[in-house]
Design a protein around this motif. Structure first.
Motif, PDB file in Angstrom:
ATOM      1  N   LYS A 148       0.799  -1.229   0.000  1.00  0.00           N
ATOM      2  CA  LYS A 148       0.000   0.000   0.000  1.00  0.00           C
ATOM      3  C   LYS A 148       0.829   1.276   0.000  1.00  0.00           C
ATOM      4  O   LYS A 148       0.338   2.343  -0.384  1.00  0.00           O
ATOM      5  CB  LYS A 148      -0.937  -0.003   1.212  1.00  0.00           C
ATOM      6  CG  LYS A 148      -1.980  -1.120   1.201  1.00  0.00           C
ATOM      7  CD  LYS A 148      -3.011  -0.913   0.112  1.00  0.00           C
ATOM      8  CE  LYS A 148      -4.140  -1.933   0.204  1.00  0.00           C
ATOM      9  NZ  LYS A 148      -5.199  -1.694  -0.794  1.00  0.00           N
ATOM     10  N   SER A 149       2.098   1.182   0.416  1.00  0.00           N
ATOM     11  CA  SER A 149       2.939   2.377   0.453  1.00  0.00           C
ATOM     12  C   SER A 149       3.473   2.755  -0.927  1.00  0.00           C
ATOM     13  O   SER A 149       4.096   3.802  -1.090  1.00  0.00           O
ATOM     14  CB  SER A 149       4.127   2.140   1.400  1.00  0.00           C
ATOM     15  OG  SER A 149       4.891   1.009   0.970  1.00  0.00           O
ATOM     16  N   PHE A 150       3.230   1.928  -1.917  1.00  0.00           N
ATOM     17  CA  PHE A 150       3.700   2.181  -3.277  1.00  0.00           C
ATOM     18  C   PHE A 150       2.595   2.852  -4.079  1.00  0.00           C
ATOM     19  O   PHE A 150       1.456   2.373  -4.121  1.00  0.00           O
ATOM     20  CB  PHE A 150       4.090   0.855  -3.932  1.00  0.00           C
ATOM     21  CG  PHE A 150       4.591   0.986  -5.347  1.00  0.00           C
ATOM     22  CD1 PHE A 150       5.930   1.228  -5.600  1.00  0.00           C
ATOM     23  CD2 PHE A 150       3.725   0.853  -6.428  1.00  0.00           C
ATOM     24  CE1 PHE A 150       6.395   1.337  -6.901  1.00  0.00           C
ATOM     25  CE2 PHE A 150       4.182   0.964  -7.732  1.00  0.00           C
ATOM     26  CZ  PHE A 150       5.525   1.208  -7.968  1.00  0.00           C
ATOM     27  N   GLY A 151       2.929   3.984  -4.732  1.00  0.00           N
ATOM     28  CA  GLY A 151       1.952   4.672  -5.554  1.00  0.00           C
ATOM     29  C   GLY A 151       0.718   5.036  -4.775  1.00  0.00           C
ATOM     30  O   GLY A 151       0.785   5.509  -3.635  1.00  0.00           O
ATOM     31  N   LYS A 152      -0.432   4.800  -5.366  1.00  0.00           N
ATOM     32  CA  LYS A 152      -1.706   5.033  -4.702  1.00  0.00           C
ATOM     33  C   LYS A 152      -2.277   3.685  -4.295  1.00  0.00           C
ATOM     34  O   LYS A 152      -2.806   2.940  -5.131  1.00  0.00           O
ATOM     35  CB  LYS A 152      -2.673   5.771  -5.631  1.00  0.00           C
ATOM     36  CG  LYS A 152      -3.999   6.116  -4.976  1.00  0.00           C
ATOM     37  CD  LYS A 152      -4.909   6.868  -5.943  1.00  0.00           C
ATOM     38  CE  LYS A 152      -6.247   7.204  -5.288  1.00  0.00           C
ATOM     39  NZ  LYS A 152      -7.139   7.923  -6.229  1.00  0.00           N
ATOM     40  N   ASP A 153      -2.108   3.353  -3.017  1.00  0.00           N
ATOM     41  CA  ASP A 153      -2.599   2.087  -2.469  1.00  0.00           C
ATOM     42  C   ASP A 153      -2.062   0.878  -3.231  1.00  0.00           C
ATOM     43  O   ASP A 153      -2.762  -0.106  -3.454  1.00  0.00           O
ATOM     44  CB  ASP A 153      -4.129   2.055  -2.475  1.00  0.00           C
ATOM     45  CG  ASP A 153      -4.731   3.069  -1.516  1.00  0.00           C
ATOM     46  OD1 ASP A 153      -4.107   3.316  -0.466  1.00  0.00           O
ATOM     47  OD2 ASP A 153      -5.802   3.613  -1.830  1.00  0.00           O
TER      48      ASP A 153
END
Length: 710
Positions: A148-153
């Protein structure tokens, strides 16, 4: 000789895993494992089979994935672009990530081709990065859940951070990106018509998904290459020049090699006059910054869709008594450019030769020369003459083929497109495709499979929007010609690998067709840029709905002059006989071994078998093929790729067939080779779905029973 042995010895401790697409970042598809060799390869048997259970037989789904194997886990994709993790020694499913579950209601992934995934690890943080449609996902490699910390969710929309004139234009990822330190570097697939998105190469922070650098493949003002475009505003409107085929990397030097395709529109260059950097070029970029180190353009002002179809192999060759690190870049027209890895200078002489420049198309300005390497030798035929007509057809059929040939323009692979049909040979899918080459550091041989089937290119005047109100039938025909004809044919009969639309109303409702136009499906991009009434008009036309066709059409025509092209092509049409065979004599598919130290072809064999012709006593002809080879230290070249649904092993020194096995569906993919618990496995994705073959859903692993590696 001693230097070659030393090089081979150094390689023997490497290339024993398959943790990267293509086997390694050098993209040489070489395995140093020797357990399976020329003496025991006949003992290979199916070790396990995994069925994805999501093939689309009616829709011709495929699996083109070259899976990776990390710590005993195999990661690959399915026909519906799910990501799966399997026990690599048993094929038992560990987890599955379904990308379709992440989409909004009524959205579709739009394309079901994915050629691989990328693994990244930092301590306990282990991730798989892969593209499904227009989204890039970061998935926890151990659990199958989004990071979830990558990009948007956990995801990035590939439309973001591009200078798009229309946010609905098609952008997707088919070939996986590559890791450099904490960067994930990615290209894209875009449309090939006038409404193509920019083909920029981008690097994302592998932890956060933030954009770290971008390289404009169509240069902006002030950037190198900008002056190769006569229209100084072209960069605002012209798309393509995209790296859809993936990358190779010299990790020690920090250089990434990116091959690019043609600029839009593929077959008419009147809106993009000039040499056209960086279309149809091999780019050497600083992997950390995206800065250009060097470039080499293999086609100037491309008018024939001669994309660079595969990443280059990073090789070491002997020239003038010295070992030189080089890149070997194959092209669709059957050339192999061998360039110094650091400088981009060709290691064999290349001549700029005059080509035909007379065009029937108003506004076209054909580039007067094209580069021809003197060596290596071309690995496909590059001309089709009357002497080359298929000998395995009736005399009546030969006369018919000759009559058609004489009505076409032929005899040069750089004939400018025009209203009089021209023979494209090697074809639009000619030479090598995305399967790419395999390179053997032991022998200095490069192995590459190729297609030798002619196609026909015809241009016509584009229909113009009238100044008055149209009927749905008239508007639908006009919009079909502009947006759909190149794939589905002038008369909706289909072309190339694209299906016929005749009788589509018997298979799909108008509502279902509307959904396909809105979301795309398989090879068909979405047409979100068309208004609702425009899509309804197209549906009325393709379904021959007379009642709907009488409706009044009031949507305004697009005014952008860069999208309002004066010409369209009639479709990707193969030059076939009445019997459905290629019009040219065999071989129609080949496997080639090229000695990079001499530039000479070491051996060439037909690849694939037309079983109907074989039953009639004809020699093996070869077939069209998609997917590439792998080569091993055990003396073998493994390849599937053919339409006859087989995988084969050849002696890498002479091309002798040593083993073959029937697959549950054609393996239009590149195999992977790996070992788990001391046993060596050969894995191939069997997705079929191309060239009229049945669709499949299987990954099939082969091994020799009871063996362990030496």
């Amino acid at each position: 000789m001693l230097a070659n042995l030393c090089s081979a010895k150094a390689q023997s401790t490497q290339n024993t895993t398959w943790e990267v697409y293509g086997g390694s970042k050098k993209f040489i598809r070489y395995s140093a494992l020797k357990q399976v060799n020329t003496k025991n390869v006949k003992q290979l048997q199916v070790a396990w089979t995994y069925h994805t259970e999501d093939a689309d037989a009616r829709g011709g789904s495929q699996i083109q994935c070259n899976p990776i194997i990390v710590d005993g886990v195999l990661y690959g994709t399915t026909p519906r672009l799910s990501l799966v993790a399997l026990n690599a020694s048993t094929g038992v499913l560990k987890w599955k990530f379904n990308a379709e579950d992440q989409l909004a209601k009524k959205e579709n992934l739009g394309i079901n081709n994915n050629r691989g995934v990328t693994y990244w690890q930092s301590g306990a943080d282990k991730r798989i990065l892969y593209c499904a449609g227009s989204n890039l996902y970061a998935v926890n490699a151990q659990t199958g859940r989004l990071v979830k910390s990558f990009g948007k969710d956990g995801a990035i929309d590939l439309h973001d951070n591009l200078e798009l004139n229309n946010k609905n234009w098609y952008v997707a990822g088919t070939t996986p990106g590559i890791i450099y330190r904490d960067l994930y570097i990615l290209g894209s697939r875009v449309n090939e018509s006038a409404n193509a998105a920019p083909g920029s190469v981008r690097a994302f922070d592998v932890r956060t998904g933030k954009l770290r650098w971008i390289f404009h493949t169509i240069p902006h003002p002030g950037e190198f290459g900008y002056n190769t475009w006569e229209d100084k505003d072209a960069w605002k409107y012209i798309g393509g020049a995209n790296c859809w085929a993936g990358f190779s990397m010299d990790e020690k030097r920090g250089i990434i090699y990116a091959p690019t395709g043609s600029a839009s529109f593929d077959f008419y260059g009147g809106k993009r006059k000039g040499k056209g950097l960086f279309a149809n070029s091999l780019l050497a970029l600083d992997a950390a910054t995206g800065k250009l180190k060097w470039h080499y353009q293999v086609i100037h002002h491309d008018l024939w869709d001669k994309d660079l179809p595969t990443a280059p192999a990073l090789v070491t060759i002997r020239r003038n008594g010295k070992l030189i690190d080089a890149v070997a870049q194959p092209t669709k027209h059957g050339f192999l450019f061998i360039l110094d890895r650091v400088t981009g200078k060709s290691l064999y002489p290349v001549k700029e030769k005059p080509v035909p420049t007379t065009s029937e198309l108003d506004g076209e300005k054909v580039w007067p020369t094209q580069p021809f390497p003197t060596l290596p030798e071309p690995f496909v035929r590059q001309n089709f003459t009357e002497k080359d007509i298929n000998p395995y057809i009736s005399e009546q059929s030969k006369v018919e083929v000759l009559g058609r040939l004489k009505s076409y323009r032929y005899g040069n692979m750089f004939l400018p497109p025009g209203k009089q049909p021209s023979v494209i040979f090697p074809g639009f899918d000619g030479g090598p495709e995305w399967g790419g080459p395999a390179y053997d550091p032991q022998t200095g041989l490069l192995y590459i499979n190729a297609n030798e089937v002619p196609w026909i290119l015809t241009m016509i005047d584009a229909p113009k929007a009238p100044g008055k109100v149209e009927s749905f039938a008239t508007a639908g025909e006009r919009l079909f010609a502009k947006n759909c004809m190149s794939c589905h044919g002038q008369n909706r009969e289909g072309s190339g690998n694209n299906p016929t639309l005749i009788g589509i109303e018997k298979k799909y409702t108008a509502e279902q067709i509307m959904g396909l136009l809105e979301t795309g499906r398989r090879m068909m991009p979405a047409f979100k840029e068309l208004g609702k009434q425009e899509r309804e008009a197209v549906i009325a036309f393709v379904t021959s709905n007379q009642k709907e066709g009488e409706r009044k059409f009031t949507s305004p025509a697009p005014l952008d002059p860069y999208l309002d092209l004066p010409y369209q092509m009639t479709g990707y049409n193969k030059f076939l006989t009445k019997e459905g065979l290629p019009a040219i004599s065999p071989p129609w598919g080949t496997l080639n071994a090229i000695n990079l130290n001499t530039g000479k072809i070491a051996w060439k064999i037909p690849l694939g078998e037309d079983e109907n012709l074989s039953k009639q006593g004809y020699p093996i002809t070869g077939t069209e093929n998609y997917g590439g080879p792998v080569v091993t230290a055990g003396g073998l070249v493994f390849i599937a790729a053919t339409r006859d649904e087989k995988i084969r092993a050849f002696d890498k020194r002479n091309g002798k067939l040593l083993w073959e096995a029937k697959l549950p569906a054609a393996g239009f993919a590149t195999p992977s080779i790996y070992q788990v618990h001391g046993k060596k496995y050969l894995i191939i994705a069997c997705g079929g779905g191309k060239l009229g073959t049945r669709s499949g859903d299987a990954y099939v692993a082969f091994a020799i029973p009871g063996t362990k590696d030496n």
